[in-house]
Design a protein around this motif. Structure first.
Motif, PDB file in Angstrom:
ATOM      1  N   PRO A  76       0.844  -1.174  -0.082  1.00 52.21           N
ATOM      2  CA  PRO A  76       0.139  -0.052   0.024  1.00 52.21           C
ATOM      3  C   PRO A  76       0.823   1.292   0.049  1.00 52.21           C
ATOM      4  O   PRO A  76       1.741   1.225   0.723  1.00 52.21           O
ATOM      5  CB  PRO A  76      -0.693  -0.073   1.321  1.00 52.21           C
ATOM      6  N   GLN A  77       0.613   2.215  -0.636  1.00 55.44           N
ATOM      7  CA  GLN A  77       1.266   3.376  -1.003  1.00 55.44           C
ATOM      8  C   GLN A  77       1.159   4.389   0.291  1.00 55.44           C
ATOM      9  O   GLN A  77      -0.421   4.825   0.555  1.00 55.44           O
ATOM     10  CB  GLN A  77       0.899   4.139  -2.159  1.00 55.44           C
ATOM     11  N   PRO A  78       1.803   4.993   1.139  1.00 56.11           N
ATOM     12  CA  PRO A  78       1.545   5.693   2.083  1.00 56.11           C
ATOM     13  C   PRO A  78       1.132   7.329   1.506  1.00 56.11           C
ATOM     14  O   PRO A  78       1.212   7.504   0.263  1.00 56.11           O
ATOM     15  CB  PRO A  78       3.232   6.131   2.458  1.00 56.11           C
ATOM     16  N   ALA A  79       0.353   7.990   2.236  1.00 54.36           N
ATOM     17  CA  ALA A  79      -0.408   9.116   1.903  1.00 54.36           C
ATOM     18  C   ALA A  79       0.892  10.117   1.517  1.00 54.36           C
ATOM     19  O   ALA A  79       0.450  11.140   0.443  1.00 54.36           O
ATOM     20  CB  ALA A  79      -1.184   9.894   2.908  1.00 54.36           C
ATOM     21  N   SER A  80       2.150   9.997   1.946  1.00 55.68           N
ATOM     22  CA  SER A  80       3.127  10.787   1.735  1.00 55.68           C
ATOM     23  C   SER A  80       3.672  10.710   0.409  1.00 55.68           C
ATOM     24  O   SER A  80       4.552  11.319   0.005  1.00 55.68           O
ATOM     25  CB  SER A  80       4.028  10.995   2.630  1.00 55.68           C
ATOM     26  N   ARG A  81       3.505   9.580  -0.290  1.00 50.13           N
ATOM     27  CA  ARG A  81       4.243   9.145  -1.284  1.00 50.13           C
ATOM     28  C   ARG A  81       4.144   9.816  -2.510  1.00 50.13           C
ATOM     29  O   ARG A  81       2.928  10.351  -2.940  1.00 50.13           O
ATOM     30  CB  ARG A  81       4.050   7.685  -2.039  1.00 50.13           C
ATOM     31  N   THR A  82       5.152  10.679  -3.140  1.00 46.24           N
ATOM     32  CA  THR A  82       4.951  11.317  -4.347  1.00 46.24           C
ATOM     33  C   THR A  82       5.337  10.633  -5.655  1.00 46.24           C
ATOM     34  O   THR A  82       5.408  11.281  -6.633  1.00 46.24           O
ATOM     35  CB  THR A  82       5.833  12.654  -4.073  1.00 46.24           C
ATOM     36  N   ARG A  83       6.023   9.571  -5.524  1.00 46.73           N
ATOM     37  CA  ARG A  83       6.313   8.969  -6.822  1.00 46.73           C
ATOM     38  C   ARG A  83       5.638   7.702  -6.982  1.00 46.73           C
ATOM     39  O   ARG A  83       5.207   7.010  -6.281  1.00 46.73           O
ATOM     40  CB  ARG A  83       7.973   8.730  -6.724  1.00 46.73           C
ATOM     41  N   PRO A  84       5.491   7.158  -8.202  1.00 47.03           N
ATOM     42  CA  PRO A  84       4.732   5.953  -8.545  1.00 47.03           C
ATOM     43  C   PRO A  84       5.668   4.598  -7.762  1.00 47.03           C
ATOM     44  O   PRO A  84       6.734   4.915  -7.787  1.00 47.03           O
ATOM     45  CB  PRO A  84       4.841   5.742 -10.073  1.00 47.03           C
ATOM     46  N   ILE A  85       4.982   3.527  -7.577  1.00 48.44           N
ATOM     47  CA  ILE A  85       5.891   2.388  -7.400  1.00 48.44           C
ATOM     48  C   ILE A  85       6.356   1.831  -8.566  1.00 48.44           C
ATOM     49  O   ILE A  85       5.532   1.416  -9.299  1.00 48.44           O
ATOM     50  CB  ILE A  85       4.710   1.096  -6.581  1.00 48.44           C
ATOM     51  N   GLY A  86       7.718   1.674  -8.549  1.00 45.18           N
ATOM     52  CA  GLY A  86       8.336   1.049  -9.518  1.00 45.18           C
ATOM     53  C   GLY A  86       9.685   1.382  -9.758  1.00 45.18           C
ATOM     54  O   GLY A  86      10.136   2.252  -8.649  1.00 45.18           O
TER      55      GLY A  86
END
Length: 323
Positions: free
Chosen positions: A7-17
């Motif tokens: 799951p992506q944290p709300a603070s993530r600013t980049r795509p998963i990859g």
């Protein structure tokens, strides 16, 4: 792109990859990040503690200027494209392209999600001390870290070439051209795919390359747990102690020689020989710091409201020679 994990944290600013600035780390070419540091970011979903990224902020600030200088030098036109681009076959591969290059103004580079431009532009800044890392302008002789980044972006966009515009030391503007190389591209994609599937998706860390990596893998000790050293490790400890002793001897000798030079200079600002400056000895620029002890004593409630707990790092201590 949706991926069935993490799951992506709300603070993530980049795509998963894996992005263009990541591939250098995977290949061991990045001075800023190791493969294991990148792996830790991707697996946890959290970015590592921020280092001093002034050089990156400076580069981003100068991107528009460098793009305009490229247009002036090449008589071509550049097009921005803000959205993230993904590889058509490998969903974990993404990139943020600085600019696309077109022959005519106001020509879109991406139409209905398909890149129509044939060339892309990467904008870089570089220290004057790194000048020797760059070859002749117009060639593809750029630092390997930037070469693989351009190759990564060409793989995603299917552009035929990438121009790399660099401003070296704020006064030396150069343009390099990197043609698409499918053989190099295949090697890079193979390493990236292996890293993604064998390390990230399987939660299997790559081999650590330094002690900082080891601290990431094993951040906290298991209290009361000990392990028995085998013969191979006993030999490693002996070698470690020997090397540390030699390093200390060299450090002491360096300090002795430095002291001799400083005593010779005395109050002089510079040490010269036949008009050439050999060394300088100057006071660093003064700075202002908060006296935390005085603040705590005078205003304990203010100090407490701005205090935070920091988890202690593990400290390695060698307890005598191996027997």
């Amino acid at each position: 792109m949706n991926f069935p994990f993490f799951p992506q944290p709300a603070s993530r600013t980049r795509p998963i990859g894996i992005g263009g600035t990541d591939i250098g780390a995977i290949l061991g070419l990045s001075p800023y990040k190791t493969p294991l540091e990148l792996w830790s970011e991707l697996v946890s979903g959290d970015a590592m503690a921020q280092r001093d990224l002034l050089h990156l902020r400076f580069g981003q600030h100068n991107e528009s200027f460098i793009a305009k200088e490229y247009e002036r030098a090449s008589q071509l036109f550049t097009v921005e494209h803000q959205p993230t681009l993904f590889h058509k076959d490998h969903g974990f591969m993404f990139g943020h392209i600085d600019r696309f290059i077109q022959d005519a103004p106001d020509t879109p580079a991406v139409v209905d999600g398909v890149v129509t431009a044939k060339r892309l532009l990467e904008c870089k800044t570089s220290s004057v001390f790194s000048k020797n890392d760059w070859g002749e302008p117009g060639t593809d002789q750029v630092p390997p870290l930037y070469l693989v980044q351009c190759a990564w972006y060409m793989a995603i966009t299917e552009c035929e070439a990438a121009d790399l515009a660099v401003l070296i030391g704020n006064s030396d503007f150069r343009v390099y051209t990197i043609e698409r190389d499918l053989e190099l591209e295949g090697i890079i994609l193979s390493h990236a795919s292996s890293f993604w599937h064998d390390n990230v998706l399987s939660h299997t860390p790559p081999q650590p390359v330094n002690s900082q990596d080891a601290a990431i893998l094993f951040p906290k000790e298991a209290e009361g747990v000990s392990v028995e050293a085998d013969e191979g490790l006993l030999k490693c400890i002996d070698q470690y102690q020997d090397v540390c002793a030699k390093a200390q001897t060299l450090s002491d000798e360096c300090e002795r020689l430095k002291l001799e030079i400083l005593n010779y200079m005395g109050h002089a600002e510079k040490l010269t020989h036949r008009g050439r400056t050999l060394a300088t000895w100057k006071c660093a620029k003064g700075s202002t710091r908060i006296d935390t002890k005085a603040l705590t004593k005078a205003h304990p409630e203010i100090a407490a409201s701005f205090s935070t707990s920091v988890v202690g790092s593990r400290r390695f201590l060698l307890k005598g020679a191996a027997a």
